[in-house]
Design a protein around this motif. Structure first.
Motif, PDB file in Angstrom:
ATOM      1  N   VAL A  29       0.806  -1.211   0.000  1.00 40.24           N
ATOM      2  CA  VAL A  29       0.000   0.000   0.000  1.00 40.24           C
ATOM      3  C   VAL A  29       0.844   1.268   0.000  1.00 40.24           C
ATOM      4  N   TYR A  30       1.981   1.251   0.689  1.00 45.23           N
ATOM      5  CA  TYR A  30       2.828   2.450   0.785  1.00 45.23           C
ATOM      6  C   TYR A  30       4.190   2.157   0.159  1.00 45.23           C
ATOM      7  N   PRO A  31       4.706   3.031  -0.670  1.00 42.91           N
ATOM      8  CA  PRO A  31       5.935   2.735  -1.429  1.00 42.91           C
ATOM      9  C   PRO A  31       7.164   2.608  -0.542  1.00 42.91           C
ATOM     10  N   ASP A  32       8.100   1.809  -1.022  1.00 42.33           N
ATOM     11  CA  ASP A  32       9.350   1.585  -0.305  1.00 42.33           C
ATOM     12  C   ASP A  32      10.482   2.275  -1.056  1.00 42.33           C
ATOM     13  N   VAL A  33      10.374   3.592  -1.181  1.00 42.70           N
ATOM     14  CA  VAL A  33      11.376   4.379  -1.899  1.00 42.70           C
ATOM     15  C   VAL A  33      11.817   5.550  -1.023  1.00 42.70           C
ATOM     16  N   GLU A  34      12.930   6.123  -1.382  1.00 44.95           N
ATOM     17  CA  GLU A  34      13.462   7.292  -0.682  1.00 44.95           C
ATOM     18  C   GLU A  34      13.313   8.525  -1.578  1.00 44.95           C
ATOM     19  N   PRO A  35      13.283   9.721  -0.990  1.00 42.62           N
ATOM     20  CA  PRO A  35      13.187  10.941  -1.801  1.00 42.62           C
ATOM     21  C   PRO A  35      14.286  11.005  -2.858  1.00 42.62           C
ATOM     22  N   GLY A  36      13.881  11.336  -4.080  1.00 49.16           N
ATOM     23  CA  GLY A  36      14.831  11.424  -5.178  1.00 49.16           C
ATOM     24  C   GLY A  36      15.022  10.125  -5.933  1.00 49.16           C
ATOM     25  N   TYR A  37      14.200   9.113  -5.610  1.00 48.78           N
ATOM     26  CA  TYR A  37      14.390   7.788  -6.222  1.00 48.78           C
ATOM     27  C   TYR A  37      14.213   7.812  -7.737  1.00 48.78           C
ATOM     28  N   LEU A  38      13.342   8.704  -8.248  1.00 46.96           N
ATOM     29  CA  LEU A  38      12.913   8.594  -9.635  1.00 46.96           C
ATOM     30  C   LEU A  38      13.913   9.187 -10.635  1.00 46.96           C
ATOM     31  N   ARG A  39      14.539  10.276 -10.270  1.00 43.80           N
ATOM     32  CA  ARG A  39      15.386  10.981 -11.244  1.00 43.80           C
ATOM     33  C   ARG A  39      16.460  10.096 -11.885  1.00 43.80           C
ATOM     34  N   PRO A  40      17.152   9.269 -11.132  1.00 40.10           N
ATOM     35  CA  PRO A  40      18.178   8.434 -11.774  1.00 40.10           C
ATOM     36  C   PRO A  40      17.608   7.365 -12.719  1.00 40.10           C
ATOM     37  N   LEU A  41      16.288   7.121 -12.635  1.00 33.82           N
ATOM     38  CA  LEU A  41      15.681   6.054 -13.424  1.00 33.82           C
ATOM     39  C   LEU A  41      15.209   6.507 -14.798  1.00 33.82           C
ATOM     40  N   ILE A  42      15.230   7.817 -15.051  1.00 29.41           N
ATOM     41  CA  ILE A  42      14.775   8.321 -16.348  1.00 29.41           C
ATOM     42  C   ILE A  42      15.845   9.226 -16.949  1.00 29.41           C
ATOM     43  N   PRO A  43      15.830   9.390 -18.264  1.00 29.16           N
ATOM     44  CA  PRO A  43      16.847  10.250 -18.897  1.00 29.16           C
ATOM     45  C   PRO A  43      16.770  11.681 -18.382  1.00 29.16           C
ATOM     46  N   THR A  44      17.851  12.390 -18.564  1.00 29.34           N
ATOM     47  CA  THR A  44      17.922  13.773 -18.072  1.00 29.34           C
ATOM     48  C   THR A  44      17.208  14.762 -18.980  1.00 29.34           C
ATOM     49  N   SER A  45      16.814  14.325 -20.180  1.00 28.51           N
ATOM     50  CA  SER A  45      16.076  15.215 -21.084  1.00 28.51           C
ATOM     51  C   SER A  45      15.153  14.378 -21.961  1.00 28.51           C
ATOM     52  N   ALA A  46      14.218  15.046 -22.610  1.00 27.18           N
ATOM     53  CA  ALA A  46      13.228  14.351 -23.440  1.00 27.18           C
ATOM     54  C   ALA A  46      13.891  13.710 -24.657  1.00 27.18           C
ATOM     55  N   PRO A  47      13.334  12.602 -25.154  1.00 29.91           N
ATOM     56  CA  PRO A  47      13.933  11.928 -26.319  1.00 29.91           C
ATOM     57  C   PRO A  47      13.780  12.750 -27.589  1.00 29.91           C
TER      58      PRO A  47
END
Length: 480
Positions: A29-47
């Protein structure tokens, strides 16, 4: 993406959504992530080149879902419900497809007219006084706001404009600034923080009225504050009464507070954001008694009435009070029917200019559930809350901290606030269920709100057993 691919991908997305909701019980029910988890998982700019739909959908599961708090999980008992239903989801698809920006009747006649009719439908379901309905010739009417926070702010700003104009008409020499610095508004000490925010935005003093032993605002405390402020030369002009407070679902005494507001010529706004949905059930309608004294009334169908966010229903007795405070008519927004008296332009009822075709969600849900289906949904949640209350009362280690009226149970371990803070930390760290706390007086209290439309008695029972086991572990650790 052309229409052919849209048809194919649309069916895939419907399947994805249906699978998600069908399997939501199995997700943490509640995510097991830390603040800032998402940024490293996606590119730094649009394709530069288009991505494939399959890749996007895969990334939803891989990147987005790990960071989602699953509000519709049957183990989500935090905050209050957020409405969700398949008819509302389908209506949102249609709303997006039509894509009108319904700021005026001319911008899309159906968008304006369906909203007026749906707000009358809903008002009749609540048995609101006739004065709040638009009908064919009524002076009142309803509007869909984005949130209860917006509705409270709109009511306060309309009340502020009304009192300034009234006082300036009586004393033409009075400046707006001289009046504004003396205006004072009131709400219970249990009112939502959005009321305080409305005061800040509206640049008026907001005073908190101490609630009684049942966490309700009463006439005596309000009258005392009024007399004190008037003696100091202040101008009381606005009162917010809360029906179903966020902390413990308490109810300000409308039948006491309402007449005082009318006698003192103060605007009375009712905030029933959560509890308002329950008033469609005859057995809970008495909680709205006294609404006849109000100038405006608001609740959120997007909380408990199966209409997806955002859909906050607001009614006013005299729409000219609201429109008169915000009406601006640049040439590019004018149209030939705006002064016909048969329609309203909702841009004058709200803060933004643009607005979505939100009444479609109400129309779909009301027709596909019917009043009886909506009542059954409310009653099921209330019954489950009472089942949880009974479980808590059977364990002598716990206490119930406020009357259980609707779908919220406030409870705590008998003992210190620190003990209860530690228990909540263990509950939310385990991530099997999700709760949030509140303060009632000087006590740190746990809230158990029945939220999901998928929740059943077995989920409530399992959750209570989980809480009991964590409590046993905590008390054992305290002894050690």
């Amino acid at each position: 993406m052309n229409s052919g691919e849209f048809r194919r991908r649309g069916k895939e997305m419907v399947d994805f959504v249906a699978d998600y909701l069908d399997g939501i019980e199995g997700r943490q029910v509640y995510p097991d992530v830390e603040p800032g988890y998402l940024r490293p998982l996606i590119p730094t700019s649009a394709p530069e080149e288009p991505d494939m739909f399959e890749d996007i959908l895969n990334d939803v599961e891989k990147i987005i879902m790990p960071g989602v708090t699953h509000w519709h999980s049957p183990y989500f008992f935090a905050y209050f419900p957020t409405a969700n239903s398949y008819p509302a989801l389908l209506a949102d698809v249609l709303c997006g497809a039509i894509g009108c920006i319904g700021f005026s009747w001319a911008a899309s006649p159906a968008c304006t007219e369906l909203e007026t009719v749906m707000m009358d439908w809903l008002g009749k379901m609540l048995k609101l006084p006739e004065a709040f309905l638009a009908g064919q010739v009524g002076e009142g009417g309803g509007v869909i706001q984005g949130s209860a926070s917006e509705a409270t702010l709109m009511a306060l700003l309309a009340a502020r404009t009304k009192v300034v104009r009234r006082l300036q008409a009586a004393s033409p020499g009075l400046t707006q600034g001289a009046i504004m610095e003396k205006l004072v508004a009131y709400s219970s000490d249990q009112a939502h923080s959005s009321v305080e925010r409305a005061g800040l935005i509206g640049s008026v003093k907001l005073k908190s009225i101490p609630s009684d032993g049942k966490f309700a605002m009463r006439a005596s405390a309000l009258q005392e504050a009024l007399e004190r402020d008037k003696a100091e030369g202040l101008i009381p002009f606005f009162v917010v009464a809360t029906l179903g407070t966020t902390s413990c679902c308490s109810f300000d005494n409308l039948l006491e507070v309402g007449p005082i507001c009318n006698e003192e010529n103060m605007w009375l706004h009712i905030d029933a954001a959560y509890a308002g949905s329950s008033f469609i059930c005859p057995e809970f309608r008495h909680l709205l008694n006294g609404v006849e004294f109000a100038d405006s009334f608001n609740f959120n169908p997007h909380k408990w009435l199966l209409v997806n966010f955002d859909c906050s229903a607001m009614w006013v007795k005299k729409r000219t009070d609201l429109i008169g405070a915000f009406k601006l008519d640049p040439l590019y927004l004018k149209h030939s029917h705006q002064d016909s008296g048969l329609i309203t332009d909702y841009r004058h009822w709200q803060l933004p200019l643009g607005r979505r075709f939100r009444s479609l969600k109400m129309w779909f849900v009301f027709r596909m559930y019917g009043v009886k289906g909506l009542q059954a949904h409310i009653r099921k949640h209330v019954q489950l809350a009472h089942e949880f209350e009974c479980l808590v009362r059977q364990d002598p280690r716990f206490e119930i901290c406020a009357e259980v009226t609707l779908g919220l149970v406030c409870f705590r371990l008998k003992g210190s606030n620190k003990l209860n803070e530690d228990l909540l930390e263990r509950i939310n760290s385990a991530k099997k269920i999700h709760l949030v706390p509140c303060h009632l007086g000087d006590k740190f209290v746990l809230r158990f709100a029945i939220c999901s439309r998928f929740v059943e008695l077995t989920h409530v029972q399992r959750s209570w057993e989980h809480i009991r086991q964590l409590t046993t572990d905590l008390l054992r650790a305290e002894k050690d």
